[in-house]
Write a protein that holds these residues in place. Structure first.
Motif, mmCIF file in Angstrom:
data_model
loop_
_atom_site.group_PDB
_atom_site.id
_atom_site.type_symbol
_atom_site.label_atom_id
_atom_site.label_comp_id
_atom_site.label_asym_id
_atom_site.label_seq_id
_atom_site.Cartn_x
_atom_site.Cartn_y
_atom_site.Cartn_z
ATOM 1 N N LEU A 295 0.829 -1.204 0.000
ATOM 2 C CA LEU A 295 0.000 0.000 0.000
ATOM 3 C C LEU A 295 0.863 1.255 0.000
ATOM 4 O O LEU A 295 0.558 2.226 -0.703
ATOM 5 C CB LEU A 295 -0.922 0.007 1.223
ATOM 6 N N GLY A 296 1.958 1.240 0.773
ATOM 7 C CA GLY A 296 2.829 2.405 0.818
ATOM 8 C C GLY A 296 3.490 2.702 -0.508
ATOM 9 O O GLY A 296 3.740 3.871 -0.838
ATOM 10 N N LEU A 297 3.762 1.665 -1.300
ATOM 11 C CA LEU A 297 4.446 1.851 -2.578
ATOM 12 C C LEU A 297 3.494 2.076 -3.750
ATOM 13 O O LEU A 297 3.879 2.662 -4.762
ATOM 14 C CB LEU A 297 5.332 0.634 -2.884
ATOM 15 N N SER A 298 2.238 1.636 -3.625
ATOM 16 C CA SER A 298 1.327 1.651 -4.779
ATOM 17 C C SER A 298 0.498 2.924 -4.886
ATOM 18 O O SER A 298 -0.103 3.177 -5.933
ATOM 19 C CB SER A 298 0.401 0.432 -4.728
ATOM 20 N N GLY A 299 0.409 3.708 -3.808
ATOM 21 C CA GLY A 299 -0.341 4.963 -3.875
ATOM 22 C C GLY A 299 -1.806 4.747 -4.203
ATOM 23 O O GLY A 299 -2.496 3.966 -3.550
ATOM 24 N N THR A 300 -2.290 5.417 -5.254
ATOM 25 C CA THR A 300 -3.701 5.337 -5.634
ATOM 26 C C THR A 300 -3.990 4.225 -6.639
ATOM 27 O O THR A 300 -5.077 4.192 -7.212
ATOM 28 C CB THR A 300 -4.154 6.679 -6.220
#
Length: 399
Positions: A295-300
């Protein structure tokens, strides 16, 4: 269910866990903004009260565990259902922030009397030799709590005030949980002789006495770090996803968490019979950290958010099983309530800080920084579980 597993008691406890976690825990983050507006406080201040209440709940866990060993876990759960209802009604009535804070603290103390710690102790008391499998079945049912109550809280908040919702929640605890817990209490009393014939003496743990203290410290430390990670994310799940940019889809994404919990428990139930509890605990920590990092790396990016919710659910589902089965496997069934109470104290104390700390990190440094900091703590938890598994593997007779 397999022969020997108390199916009726597991089913009853499963329903009370859905109601207990749904009304006492999962709905808070959704109702918190309304609470803050009504009480003239900021959302951060409301979460600070919630964190303080989790800390008090953690400190009370060893006391509750001792009471479970002394009076019986089903007795504590029955009384806890009444306390839960009273606490919810006090929250709904609270005219000021001090009264609200007292009510929330009472709510968290009641949670320790009716949620998984007490339910696991009840299953160990009912049938120790089948407790590990019974815990898996129980968590399979209880995993639906977030899936059911997040949407319920969102929809009810559009029709009712948070005070009215808490009055309804009090009714659920009185009309559903209390009678079921009392039925379990009565059935335990009537079945005492039969249980003695079936189960014989209490089961022993894998760790010998000389290394139990070190094992207790390692397991408590590992569960505490995992408790911090999960508490931070779950308390803010739906609002956090909305702030990232998913809008109304945040509830749908968050709702994947519950089925993923159930899926992990179903997989473990069917394929994980030979997977030892230390391995389960390590796997759960890895899945949780992986979800947070994604989640932290994928953004939106929507698939990233979906992967996050699924990984978090899978890890949380296995973690719930490990919380009940790992102490039983390591230390045995004698004094199980007190042992899990001490572990819960460390875990809940860490979880108590998580909602407020995570909220501050998101406000001041952004969601990505908060997520990565959380993932780093979770990684330390992975190392602790690996150490537990290694220590148990080296002991003669570990099984």
């Amino acid at each position: 269910m397999k022969s020997g597993i108390p199916a009726g008691i597991v089913a009853a406890l499963g329903l009370t866990q859905i109601v207990g976690y749904g009304t006492l825990y999962y709905s808070f983050s959704i109702l918190a903004p309304g609470m803050a507006r009504d009480l003239g406080q900021t959302v951060e201040q409301v979460f600070a009260v919630f964190s303080a209440s989790l800390l008090v709940g953690g400190l009370s866990a060893p006391i509750m565990g001792g009471w479970m060993d002394r009076f019986g876990a089903a007795t504590i759960m029955t009384f806890g259902s009444a306390v839960s209802a009273v606490a919810l009604l006090l929250c709904a009535w609270s005219p000021s922030m001090p009264v609200f804070a007292i009510a929330i603290v009472l709510l968290e103390v009641a949670s320790g009397m009716v949620q998984y710690q007490a339910a696991f102790a009840t299953l160990v008391e009912v049938r120790p030799k089948m407790a590990s499998r019974s815990i898996t079945y129980l968590t399979l049912i209880g995993g639906f709590a977030s899936t059911i109550f997040w949407p319920i809280a969102v929809n009810l908040s559009e029709l009712l005030s948070w005070r009215e919702i808490y009055v309804a929640y009090a009714g659920l605890n009185l009309l559903i949980c209390l009678p079921l817990h009392y039925w379990i209490l009565r059935s335990r009393k009537h079945g005492a002789v039969e249980r003695s014939r079936i189960d014989g003496e209490a089961i022993a743990g894998a760790l010998p006495t000389r290394v139990r203290r070190r094992g207790m410290l390692l397991v408590s430390w590992a569960f505490a770090l995992q408790g911090f990670t999960l508490s931070a994310i779950l308390t803010h799940m739906v609002p956090m996803l909305g702030a990232i940019g998913f809008g109304p889809a945040a509830v749908v994404i968050g709702s994947l968490f519950g089925p993923s919990q159930v899926l992990s428990r179903l997989i473990n139930m069917t394929l994980g019979a030979n997977l030892l509890p230390p391995m389960l605990a390590t796997l759960s920590a890895v899945l949780i950290v992986a979800g947070v990092v994604v989640l932290g790396l994928s953004g939106t990016w929507l698939p990233g958010a979906v992967a996050f919710a699924i990984c978090l659910g899978l890890g949380s589902g296995i973690n719930s099983i490990a919380q009940g089965s790992l102490p039983l496997w390591l230390f045995g069934s004698s004094g199980y309530g007190a042992i899990t109470g001490r572990m819960a104290a460390a875990r809940l104390a860490a979880a108590a800080m998580a909602p407020f700390v995570f909220s501050v990190l998101m406000e001041r440094f952004g969601t990505n920084v908060a997520l990565m900091a959380n993932a780093c703590l979770g990684a330390i938890g992975i190392a602790a579980f690996v150490a537990v598994a290694s220590a148990a593997k080296r002991q003669p007779g570990a099984h």
